[in-house]
Motif scaffolding. Sequence first.
Motif, PDB file in Angstrom:
ATOM      1  N   THR A 151       0.718  -1.349   0.194  1.00 48.21           N
ATOM      2  CA  THR A 151       0.059  -0.094  -0.069  1.00 48.21           C
ATOM      3  C   THR A 151       0.829   1.341  -0.048  1.00 48.21           C
ATOM      4  O   THR A 151       0.457   2.550  -0.376  1.00 48.21           O
ATOM      5  N   SER A 152       2.054   1.126   0.321  1.00 44.66           N
ATOM      6  CA  SER A 152       2.985   2.276   0.373  1.00 44.66           C
ATOM      7  C   SER A 152       3.794   2.601  -0.961  1.00 44.66           C
ATOM      8  O   SER A 152       4.064   3.578  -1.242  1.00 44.66           O
ATOM      9  N   ILE A 153       3.481   1.705  -1.899  1.00 46.41           N
ATOM     10  CA  ILE A 153       3.998   1.929  -3.354  1.00 46.41           C
ATOM     11  C   ILE A 153       3.169   2.996  -4.165  1.00 46.41           C
ATOM     12  O   ILE A 153       1.819   2.958  -4.082  1.00 46.41           O
ATOM     13  N   ASP A 154       3.524   3.948  -4.899  1.00 38.47           N
ATOM     14  CA  ASP A 154       3.115   5.007  -5.508  1.00 38.47           C
ATOM     15  C   ASP A 154       2.182   4.504  -6.590  1.00 38.47           C
ATOM     16  O   ASP A 154       0.860   4.911  -6.768  1.00 38.47           O
ATOM     17  N   LEU A 155       2.542   3.224  -7.163  1.00 38.76           N
ATOM     18  CA  LEU A 155       1.791   2.856  -8.359  1.00 38.76           C
ATOM     19  C   LEU A 155       0.390   2.233  -7.739  1.00 38.76           C
ATOM     20  O   LEU A 155      -0.409   2.394  -8.383  1.00 38.76           O
TER      21      LEU A 155
ATOM     22  N   GLN B 147      -0.898   3.126  -5.087  1.00 41.30           N
ATOM     23  CA  GLN B 147      -1.808   4.159  -4.666  1.00 41.30           C
ATOM     24  C   GLN B 147      -2.542   4.765  -5.589  1.00 41.30           C
ATOM     25  O   GLN B 147      -3.732   5.168  -5.922  1.00 41.30           O
ATOM     26  N   THR B 148      -1.809   5.035  -7.041  1.00 40.37           N
ATOM     27  CA  THR B 148      -2.403   5.658  -7.900  1.00 40.37           C
ATOM     28  C   THR B 148      -3.410   4.637  -8.755  1.00 40.37           C
ATOM     29  O   THR B 148      -4.623   5.051  -9.133  1.00 40.37           O
TER      30      THR B 148
ATOM     31  N   LYS C  71      -6.502   4.893  -6.252  1.00 34.28           N
ATOM     32  CA  LYS C  71      -7.493   6.162  -6.559  1.00 34.28           C
ATOM     33  C   LYS C  71      -8.122   5.870  -7.885  1.00 34.28           C
ATOM     34  O   LYS C  71      -9.536   6.301  -7.889  1.00 34.28           O
TER      35      LYS C  71
END
Length: 173
Positions: free
Chosen positions: A12-16, A18-19, A22
């Motif tokens: 869950t902390s990976i930016d990909l 998170q994107t 969303k």
Amino acid sequence: MKLVSFVLGRVTSIDLFQTGLKKYQLLSEKDQRALLLLTGFFALFILYFVIWAPIRGWSNDRALDYYEQKEVLTWVRGNISRSSHQATVRVREVDSGSLSAQVSEAARESAISVSRMRPDEKGLRVWIDKAPYQNLIQWILELEQGQELMIDQLQINQTDNQGLVKAYLFISV
């Protein structure tokens, strides 16, 4: 449980991620359900074709190899007494000198002129200077199949005369 929460925390902390999350939340509820089903389908597809099918194929191959080797072992165990009996018969033939007689008789029947024979403790060495190729092949077949002798070494060389060859054989016991 700590491992699962650790892995989920890292993912869950990976930016990909998170994107993607969303964008997933922006979809309608019907599209979210379809995407979950499609993701589940692809996960099962990958699980089957990348992990399960190769392992199952390997397992089937190993089982087949096992049964083939088991069949060979059964055959060997069934024929061990027969082969040991043949070995003792062959040893007796060399000891009595009948191996030379067998080879000479078969050569005479095949119209082969044996140049030289030399018996030793392991078998019989035979030299032929000139013989028709077809007669030589028939003689060799007679020795192996008819007389049940084993030819360990065979060397056939062409001579200057068409169709004639010279040969060296080592017939073992």
